[in-house]
Write an enzyme that holds these catalytic residues in place. Structure first.
Site, PDB file in Angstrom:
ATOM      1  CG  ASP A 119     -19.908  10.444 -30.312  1.00 23.65           C
ATOM      2  OD1 ASP A 119     -18.862  11.000 -29.942  1.00 23.65           O
ATOM      3  OD2 ASP A 119     -21.001  10.610 -29.753  1.00 23.65           O
TER       4      ASP A 119
ATOM      5  CG  ASP B 211     -25.460   9.560 -29.458  1.00 28.29           C
ATOM      6  OD1 ASP B 211     -24.286   9.967 -29.565  1.00 28.29           O
ATOM      7  OD2 ASP B 211     -26.116   9.644 -28.408  1.00 28.29           O
TER       8      ASP B 211
END
Length: 763
Positions: A308, A507
């Site tokens: 990400d 996350d």
């Protein structure tokens, strides 16, 4: 269950040792009969324990070496070799006790933090602080943590604090945290009493998740151990075949026993679990929680990395670029309202909004009825009004997008900044523009992962394509998957798994499905969402991507050590079996020899606990790193002024231009140049010694020389300017010099920041 098993193994070891020694003494004093009964008394408890473990393994359809160990004891008793049976029993008991010790030592770092679990919390109710059970805390509650107390749940600081985060990260230094920063449950308040706003319940907080993950990691059977069991079945077949062949060839049934005792217990069973757990412990010491042996083996074999962007590649601590407001709203009102709600969210963008408001001295309200939607945003009640913070679709719902908001969206797409939309009671009130920065360790981490064999690297983000491509260009990542929903990420991961072993790093809550779908899901757990940490196989307890490099290196080294231990132990065992089959190794000597082989295999497996030479790299003194950061912060206004003067120079009047250039030149000669010369003469030699090699800082020193050249040419050019200012040709030359100096300074400072961040004590 482990403690009773360890106690039982200790008791069996004591019984075996005492009866064996007692039998040897009795044989000298009382004769053979008493000695034999003592040896039988020490052998039978071990035989019963082996029979139970063998039956349990059979019920679970797991093959192991316990059956072979039991067979060797039974055969020894059948042939009347009671001393051999006693020695084999002692060998088995000592091997199990040694394995218990090795695994207990290896698990030490994984279990040390469990004793820090908080039980109570101090919550503000009305105008009084009341102590409540941690399970009663809800997002938005205002909490107080006294000196030496453990932070009960995840949340955001209302005031600066000094925290000891060693229980989570393994780093013993006291960290200074500012108001607005997120803090995690399980950290210790090392300073005066602090106040915070809860952002999660106890069950959703970092520490509770880590406790569950450690328990799961300790309970899981490693695939290596299961693989060892399968090899054990083959090894049992080989052992019985050699024993039967030796008996038929020699006509001496005692050779069956000689072969059985040197094949019991097999180092395959002892060494592999010890190595795997040692590797997991080594990762835990580096701030990386690996949930099981399967995840560790996956890291060792991975060749594909997806990640990400926000909070993973970037630091997540964004800086405020601007605030656009709807008619009737002030920027201060929009920011204060958004920050009040953001206190109850652990997302990195929420942290940035909260910290910005705190730095501006704003008084924030405590939110209530907080609800977070994966990949969309967060909603709550602030000051009696329903506030939404997140994407445009989430903030406005079914409402029409106003013209001014459409203009803002068009502009930010060009500039490449991130946006957070704020709605109040269903109406779009403002747009907060934020710019994120790449983590200092990210470029190096990606380079080192490629060096370790993780060659395919791709960004998988829900962010806009223009922002993702800009970040990818800075990192050298060419495979970009932008504007991905959680479902899109899931499909991309499934496709990639058909071509290799995939690591996914994320996350946020919206990353949880992709983390669960990947071969190895890695969560940035220190500030990441609880859902992503729960779904992941590996959690980075320190939000630094270079810890993943450490984990991959440890995993690959652990796997090499485990394989070497197995190969070494198996080779020695087979050699001993052949010697026993040929009549060169009697049963008693074989039993003693096999004990030595087991100890050697386990000792080699324990090497996985020791630090690799690459982990033992020297570090710069923390004071030097702090000084460098402070000096670079002091240089920022000078670099901004260089660009500003260069931009405005053609529009300046002659005398004004002359004055601005002289003032800038004084800053360069009195501040910038001395700083760079000091680094080159005093700091770089220390860094070179840490890095090794003949001249590792040659390129960085070369940039210093170019800075000195440009500042010297600027100084001479400005000194020769007439009082009425430069002509148009000189203006062009000055702009060329200033733009060049600005570019090289920014590149040089970024390189130094990355280098000293890597070599700093924080690592």
């Amino acid at each position: 269950m482990r403690l009773p098993t360890e106690r039982l193994n200790s008791v069996l070891l004591a019984v075996s040792a005492v009866t064996l020694a007692g039998g040897l003494v009795a044989r000298q004093v009382q004769g053979e009969t008493l000695a034999q009964w003592l040896w039988i008394a020490g052998t039978l408890p071990n035989a019963i324990a082996l029979a139970i473990s063998s039956a349990t393994a059979a019920i679970r359809r797991q093959s192991g070496i316990d059956a072979l160990a039991l067979l060797s004891i039974v055969v020894a008793l059948f042939f009347g070799e009671f001393l051999v049976a006693a020695v084999v029993s002692l060998m088995l008991a000592s091997g199990r006790a040694l394995e218990d010790y090795a695994q207990s030592r290896a698990r030490r770092e994984m279990t040390a933090l469990l004793s820090h679990a908080p039980r109570r919390a101090n919550r503000l109710e009305g105008d009084q602080w009341k102590q409540v059970d941690v399970s009663a805390v809800r997002p938005g509650d205002r909490l107080m943590v006294r000196h030496a107390e453990v932070v009960p749940v995840d949340g955001a600081l209302i005031m600066p604090a000094e925290l000891d985060e060693s229980a989570l990260t393994g780093e013993s230094a006291i960290r200074q945290r500012v108001a607005g920063e997120s803090i995690q449950s399980g950290t210790l308040n090392a300073g005066s009493a602090l106040e915070m706003v809860a952002a999660a319940t106890e069950a959703e907080s970092t520490f509770a998740g880590i406790v569950r993950m450690v328990a799961a990691a300790q309970a899981e059977r490693s695939p290596s151990a299961r693989l060892a069991d399968r090899y054990a079945l083959q090894f049992m077949g080989l052992t019985l075949l050699l024993a039967g062949a030796s008996w038929l060839w020699s006509g001496e049934p005692i050779r069956i026993l000689a072969i059985l005792v040197v094949a019991t217990p097999c180092p395959l069973i002892l060494a592999v679990p010890v190595a795997i757990v040692s590797g997991m412990s080594r990762c835990a010491r580096r701030g990386v929680l690996v949930k099981g042996g399967g995840a560790l083996e996956g890291l060792a074999k991975a060749d594909t990395l997806f990640f990400d962007k926000t909070g993973t590649l970037t630091g997540g601590v964004a800086r405020l670029v601007g605030i656009e407001c709807a008619q009737g709203y002030l920027p201060e009102t929009v920011l204060a309202t958004a920050a009040s709600l953001a206190q109850a969210s652990n997302h990195v963008i929420s942290d940035a909004v909260t910290m910005t408001a705190r730095k501006r001295g704003m008084d924030l309200l405590a939110p209530s009825d907080v609800q977070e939607s994966p990949g969309a945003g967060v909603q709550g009640v602030v000051g009696g009004k329903v506030v939404r913070l997140g994407s445009l679709a989430y903030a406005v719902g079914n409402s029409d997008v106003t013209e001014w908001a459409q203009d803002v969206i068009r502009r930010v797409r060009i500039s490449g900044v991130s946006t957070v939309f704020v709605s109040i009671d269903g109406y779009l009130a403002g747009v907060i523009e934020l710019a994120d920065s790449i983590r200092l360790e990210t470029p190096r981490a990606l380079r080192l992962l490629r060096k370790e064999g993780v060659t395919r690297q791709a960004m998988l983000t829900g962010d806009r394509a223009d922002i993702a491509e800009a970040v990818g260009a800075m990192l050298g990542v060419v495979e970009i998957h932008a504007e991905q929903s959680p479902g899109d990420k899931l499909a991309t991961i499934h496709c990639a798994r058909r071509k290799g072993t995939v690591i996914m790093v994320g996350d946020g809550v919206n990353d949880a499905p992709a983390l669960a779908a990947a071969d190895i899901g890695v969560a940035m757990g220190a500030c990441g969402a609880a859902a992503s940490s729960e779904a992941a196989d590996v959690v980075l307890l320190v939000d630094r991507l270079d810890r993943l490099v450490d984990a991959v290196r440890i995993a690959r080294r652990t796997r090499r050590i485990a394989i070497l231990s197995v190969e070494m132990g198996m080779t020695l065992s087979v050699a001993a079996m052949l010697a026993a089959g040929l009549g060169f190794l009697p049963p008693l000597a074989g039993a003693i020899l096999q004990e030595g082989i087991d100890i050697l295999a386990i000792a080699n497996a324990l090497r996985a606990l020791r630090a690799d030479s690459r982990e033992q790299q020297g570090r710069l003194d923390e004071a030097d790193v702090a000084r460098l950061k402070a000096e670079h912060a002091a240089l920022e206004p000078i670099m901004s002024r260089i660009r500003s003067v260069a931009d405005m120079l053609p529009q300046m009047q002659g005398r004004t231009a002359h004055a601005e250039l002289e003032a800038l030149n004084r800053w360069l000669t009195k501040v910038l140049v001395p700083h760079e010369r000091s680094d080159d003469m005093h700091l770089y030699p220390d860094v070179a010694r840490l890095l090794g090699g003949d001249d590792p800082m040659a390129a960085m020193s070369g940039m210093h020389r170019e800075i000195f050249r440009l500042t010297t040419v600027l100084d001479r050019t400005i000194a020769q300017l007439p009082s009425e200012g430069p002509d148009w040709r000189t203006v062009q030359e000055l702009q060329r010099l200033l733009y060049g100096l600005d570019a090289i300074l920014r590149l040089h400072c970024a390189q130094e920041d990355e280098l000293f961040h890597v070599l700093g004590k924080e690592r």
